[in-house]
Design a protein around this motif. Structure first.
Motif, PDB file in Angstrom:
ATOM      1  N   ILE A  75       0.876  -1.206   0.005  1.00 25.76           N
ATOM      2  CA  ILE A  75      -0.071   0.124   0.008  1.00 25.76           C
ATOM      3  C   ILE A  75       1.003   1.196   0.058  1.00 25.76           C
ATOM      4  N   LEU A  76       0.492   2.219  -0.951  1.00 32.77           N
ATOM      5  CA  LEU A  76       1.222   3.400  -0.944  1.00 32.77           C
ATOM      6  C   LEU A  76       0.105   4.477  -0.712  1.00 32.77           C
ATOM      7  N   VAL A  77       0.587   5.217   0.321  1.00 32.75           N
ATOM      8  CA  VAL A  77      -0.128   6.587   0.823  1.00 32.75           C
ATOM      9  C   VAL A  77       0.456   7.779   0.167  1.00 32.75           C
ATOM     10  N   VAL A  78      -0.294   8.451  -0.571  1.00 31.85           N
ATOM     11  CA  VAL A  78       0.213   9.748  -1.097  1.00 31.85           C
ATOM     12  C   VAL A  78      -0.868  11.105  -0.606  1.00 31.85           C
ATOM     13  N   ALA A  79      -0.190  11.914   0.084  1.00 33.03           N
ATOM     14  CA  ALA A  79      -0.793  13.036   0.412  1.00 33.03           C
ATOM     15  C   ALA A  79      -0.170  14.324   0.115  1.00 33.03           C
ATOM     16  N   ALA A  80      -0.763  15.534   0.361  1.00 29.66           N
ATOM     17  CA  ALA A  80      -0.193  16.765  -0.128  1.00 29.66           C
ATOM     18  C   ALA A  80       1.184  17.125   0.406  1.00 29.66           C
ATOM     19  N   ASP A  81       1.621  16.294   1.696  1.00 29.76           N
ATOM     20  CA  ASP A  81       3.006  16.574   1.941  1.00 29.76           C
ATOM     21  C   ASP A  81       3.233  15.220   2.639  1.00 29.76           C
ATOM     22  N   HIS A  82       4.576  14.765   2.984  1.00 30.47           N
ATOM     23  CA  HIS A  82       5.107  13.745   3.464  1.00 30.47           C
ATOM     24  C   HIS A  82       4.443  13.685   4.964  1.00 30.47           C
ATOM     25  N   ALA A  83       4.335  14.566   5.864  1.00 32.63           N
ATOM     26  CA  ALA A  83       3.760  14.516   6.924  1.00 32.63           C
ATOM     27  C   ALA A  83       2.308  14.098   7.139  1.00 32.63           C
ATOM     28  N   LEU A  84       1.592  14.299   6.173  1.00 31.37           N
ATOM     29  CA  LEU A  84      -0.070  14.203   6.131  1.00 31.37           C
ATOM     30  C   LEU A  84       0.017  12.638   5.846  1.00 31.37           C
ATOM     31  N   ALA A  85       0.748  12.208   4.953  1.00 30.71           N
ATOM     32  CA  ALA A  85       0.801  10.973   4.573  1.00 30.71           C
ATOM     33  C   ALA A  85       1.367   9.934   5.681  1.00 30.71           C
ATOM     34  N   THR A  86       2.148  10.616   6.264  1.00 26.75           N
ATOM     35  CA  THR A  86       2.732   9.758   7.456  1.00 26.75           C
ATOM     36  C   THR A  86       1.739   9.444   8.674  1.00 26.75           C
ATOM     37  N   ARG A  87       0.986  10.482   8.767  1.00 26.09           N
ATOM     38  CA  ARG A  87      -0.141  10.470   9.714  1.00 26.09           C
ATOM     39  C   ARG A  87      -1.213   8.959   9.465  1.00 26.09           C
ATOM     40  N   MET A  88      -1.452   8.844   8.116  1.00 28.15           N
ATOM     41  CA  MET A  88      -2.202   7.881   7.884  1.00 28.15           C
ATOM     42  C   MET A  88      -1.613   6.401   8.159  1.00 28.15           C
ATOM     43  N   VAL A  89      -0.054   6.442   7.639  1.00 26.06           N
ATOM     44  CA  VAL A  89       0.625   5.333   8.096  1.00 26.06           C
ATOM     45  C   VAL A  89       0.660   4.757   9.352  1.00 26.06           C
ATOM     46  N   ALA A  90       1.008   5.909  10.173  1.00 27.50           N
ATOM     47  CA  ALA A  90       1.098   5.636  11.412  1.00 27.50           C
ATOM     48  C   ALA A  90      -0.218   5.146  12.180  1.00 27.50           C
ATOM     49  N   LEU A 127       9.313  -9.727  -0.730  1.00 26.89           N
ATOM     50  CA  LEU A 127       9.282  -8.290  -1.675  1.00 26.89           C
ATOM     51  C   LEU A 127       9.961  -7.243  -1.208  1.00 26.89           C
ATOM     52  N   ARG A 128      10.224  -6.673  -2.157  1.00 27.37           N
ATOM     53  CA  ARG A 128      11.087  -5.541  -1.843  1.00 27.37           C
ATOM     54  C   ARG A 128      10.549  -4.244  -1.365  1.00 27.37           C
ATOM     55  N   ASP A 129       9.185  -4.209  -1.469  1.00 28.56           N
ATOM     56  CA  ASP A 129       8.399  -3.032  -1.028  1.00 28.56           C
ATOM     57  C   ASP A 129       8.034  -3.075   0.164  1.00 28.56           C
ATOM     58  N   ALA A 130       7.729  -2.165   1.055  1.00 25.38           N
ATOM     59  CA  ALA A 130       7.273  -2.085   2.192  1.00 25.38           C
ATOM     60  C   ALA A 130       5.692  -2.592   2.217  1.00 25.38           C
ATOM     61  N   SER A 131       5.171  -2.968   3.356  1.00 29.02           N
ATOM     62  CA  SER A 131       3.813  -3.277   3.221  1.00 29.02           C
ATOM     63  C   SER A 131       2.856  -1.827   3.109  1.00 29.02           C
ATOM     64  N   MET A 132       3.547  -0.949   3.697  1.00 30.09           N
ATOM     65  CA  MET A 132       2.745   0.502   3.733  1.00 30.09           C
ATOM     66  C   MET A 132       3.872   1.402   3.728  1.00 30.09           C
ATOM     67  N   LEU A 133       3.769   2.515   2.828  1.00 26.16           N
ATOM     68  CA  LEU A 133       4.641   3.498   2.517  1.00 26.16           C
ATOM     69  C   LEU A 133       3.995   4.930   2.372  1.00 26.16           C
ATOM     70  N   ALA A 134       4.447   6.073   2.910  1.00 23.66           N
ATOM     71  CA  ALA A 134       3.995   7.245   2.984  1.00 23.66           C
ATOM     72  C   ALA A 134       5.055   8.149   1.932  1.00 23.66           C
ATOM     73  N   ALA A 135       4.292   8.947   1.211  1.00 21.57           N
ATOM     74  CA  ALA A 135       4.863   9.773   0.511  1.00 21.57           C
ATOM     75  C   ALA A 135       4.127  11.084   0.105  1.00 21.57           C
ATOM     76  N   GLY A 136       4.972  12.395   0.211  1.00 20.17           N
ATOM     77  CA  GLY A 136       4.078  13.376  -0.205  1.00 20.17           C
ATOM     78  C   GLY A 136       3.976  13.484  -1.691  1.00 20.17           C
ATOM     79  N   ILE A 137       3.306  14.507  -2.127  1.00 16.05           N
ATOM     80  CA  ILE A 137       2.681  14.498  -3.465  1.00 16.05           C
ATOM     81  C   ILE A 137       4.253  15.037  -4.459  1.00 16.05           C
ATOM     82  N   GLY A 138       4.942  15.627  -3.803  1.00 14.84           N
ATOM     83  CA  GLY A 138       6.301  16.093  -4.374  1.00 14.84           C
ATOM     84  C   GLY A 138       7.503  15.104  -4.210  1.00 14.84           C
ATOM     85  N   GLY A 139       7.317  13.874  -3.566  1.00 15.65           N
ATOM     86  CA  GLY A 139       8.304  12.955  -3.153  1.00 15.65           C
ATOM     87  C   GLY A 139       8.623  11.947  -4.293  1.00 15.65           C
ATOM     88  N   ASN A 140       9.879  11.386  -4.158  1.00 15.04           N
ATOM     89  CA  ASN A 140      10.095  10.383  -5.315  1.00 15.04           C
ATOM     90  C   ASN A 140       9.813   9.103  -5.059  1.00 15.04           C
TER      91      ASN A 140
END
Length: 480
Positions: A75-90, A127-140
């Protein structure tokens, strides 16, 4: 895990019981929709629900349930910034750590990643990818792969105010298409912030073809979707606080244009009184028409053009009382004499200092965008020369001007909580209001911008400042 895995509604009910929370009807509706869409095999989903309804928390439960049902899910969570996405993952990580059905998902000590913005559950697949990952909209996110992408509040006020920002947002979101694996699911969750919202429907829309659930706060009959929390009185108060435009967008989910908001000067209450200052019991008290002022200040939007040409150099000064009323006490269009020996900046700073002295302003903010960068220091010097103890602050506006003006004026006008001194109506201010249209080219809005700066700076009350002048005490109450 049990032989029959719990469905999403059961999974959420167990969590809410553990947290001593109920599962209101609006939550059950969202949960059933998410579960039904999964059973039907729909891969493109949009959940639009009013602000404050808990949709992000429910989507967090949905993500936890997906991992409970299929631990190999990425699962990848994308939000307006990394902090908002991190809140969902947390949030999801916390659910997995405490939910009675998810014990088998917790990795052994020291194994896997279990950070706030990414984690990996115990799973059979390598699998190489994490079960859940947070990313801001401008993240790589290049190189990542996901079976489920949750775009949680990717459209916010700060990234959709101009056509360029909206186009950039769409371009960045397109990158998620290269991350989602074939057969993966994309879920957008949010509310509209502009007329040209990501979430508008119709041919050619960015999310054209998405299955939608739209849950406004009020139904067609005007009844609340969550009456236990959003009562009629609470809804009326909220509408007053945020203004009609923001309420329609964020609570009724209508992607209305800024043109729907009209700045009607007829909604401003006029007064002719001046402030009265007195000292009592070692405190300064400033009153206006019998009401005690608790905060106030000025906002200066400078310009150096020749008088009558280009942008106007405007100073606005406001006060506020303890009842939430704002008093626009002065607007000054500052001029300078091109033939004088002193430069235009010094002339204007001296005029601003005299206004701050006459109005007993405790603070004055200078907009430093563009030409105003060195003005705060020059203004402080003029304040000191005149013996005026007014705090000078630098102010930088990062929001689009039309957005600032609407955010400041729309709520107070709708609530009839803006009053203005009669001298204000002898300036161009009322005409600027009546003729103003968002983003219209070449329009006069310098005074509107200065007043917006004052209003958006409230209700912050500055900590103790030196006396306003040698014969006075601070009038902003005990905290001032």
């Amino acid at each position: 895990m049990s032989e029959r895995p719990a469905d999403l509604l059961e999974f959420a009910w167990i969590w809410n019981r553990l947290a001593n929370l109920g599962t209101p009807a609006v939550h059950r509706r969202m949960l059933r929709w998410l579960a039904d869409r999964g059973e039907q095999g729909d891969l493109r989903l949009l959940l639009m629900a009013f602000r404050g309804c808990g949709k992000s928390t429910l989507v967090g439960l949905y993500c936890a349930w997906q991992l409970y049902r299929a631990p190999e899910t990425r699962i990848l969570v994308v939000a307006a910034d990394h902090a908002l996405a991190t809140r969902m993952v947390a949030t999801v990580r916390r659910i997995l750590g405490r939910h009675p059905l998810c014990g088998a998902l917790l990795p052994d000590h020291g194994e896997g990643s279990w950070a706030s913005d990414r984690f990996t559950v115990a799973r059979q697949a390598v699998l190489r990818d994490a079960s859940m990952l947070a990313a801001g909209i401008g993240g790589n996110i290049t190189g990542a792969r996901a079976d489920l992408i949750v775009c949680d509040d990717v459209e916010v006020a700060g990234n959709c105010g101009t056509p360029y920002q909206r186009e950039e947002l769409r371009e960045r979101l397109t990158e998620t298409e290269f991350v989602l694996v074939p057969g993966g699911r994309m879920l957008f969750v949010g509310t509209p912030h502009t007329a040209d919202s990501l979430y508008v429907d119709g041919p050619g829309a960015f999310l054209s073809g998405y299955r939608r659930l739209v849950l406004p706060l009020l139904d067609d009959a005007g009844d609340s979707a969550w009456p236990e929390r959003f009562t009629p009185a609470g809804i009326a108060a909220l509408r007053t606080r945020v203004g009609p435009l923001a309420f329609r967008r964020q609570m009724l989910l209508e992607a209305v244009a800024e043109d729907a908001a009209r700045l009607d000067p007829g909604l401003i209450l006029r007064y002719a009184a001046e402030t009265e200052y007195r000292e009592a019991n070692g405190r300064g008290v400033l009153t206006l028409m019998g009401a005690q002022m608790v905060s106030g200040g000025g906002w200066w939007d400078p310009a150096y053009g020749r008088p009558g040409t280009g942008d106007a150099s405007v100073l606005a000064a406001t006060y506020a009382d303890g009842q939430g009323r704002h008093y626009l006490h002065r607007i000054a269009y500052l001029l300078h004499d091109p033939e004088a020996e002193e430069d235009a900046a010094t002339q204007q700073c001296r005029a601003v200092a005299h206004i701050a002295r006459d109005l007993l302003l405790p603070v004055l903010r200078v907009e430093t965008n563009g030409i105003g960068k060195f003005l705060p220091g020059l203004l402080k010097r003029e304040m000191q020369r005149a013996g005026i103890n007014c705090t000078v602050l630098e102010a930088t506006s990062r929001r689009a001007k039309s957005e600032r003006i609407l955010a400041a004026l729309d709520p107070v006008l709708a609530a009839r909580r803006l009053l203005a001194h009669e001298s204000v109506f002898r300036t161009r201010f009322a005409r600027e209001m009546a003729e103003w249209r968002p983003d219209a080219p070449g329009q006069r809005d310098d005074a509107l911008d200065a007043v917006a700066g004052c209003l958006l700076s409230e209700p912050v009350r500055l900590p103790g400042a030196p006396p306003l002048r040698p014969a006075t005490l601070s009038w902003r109450g005990a905290s001032g």
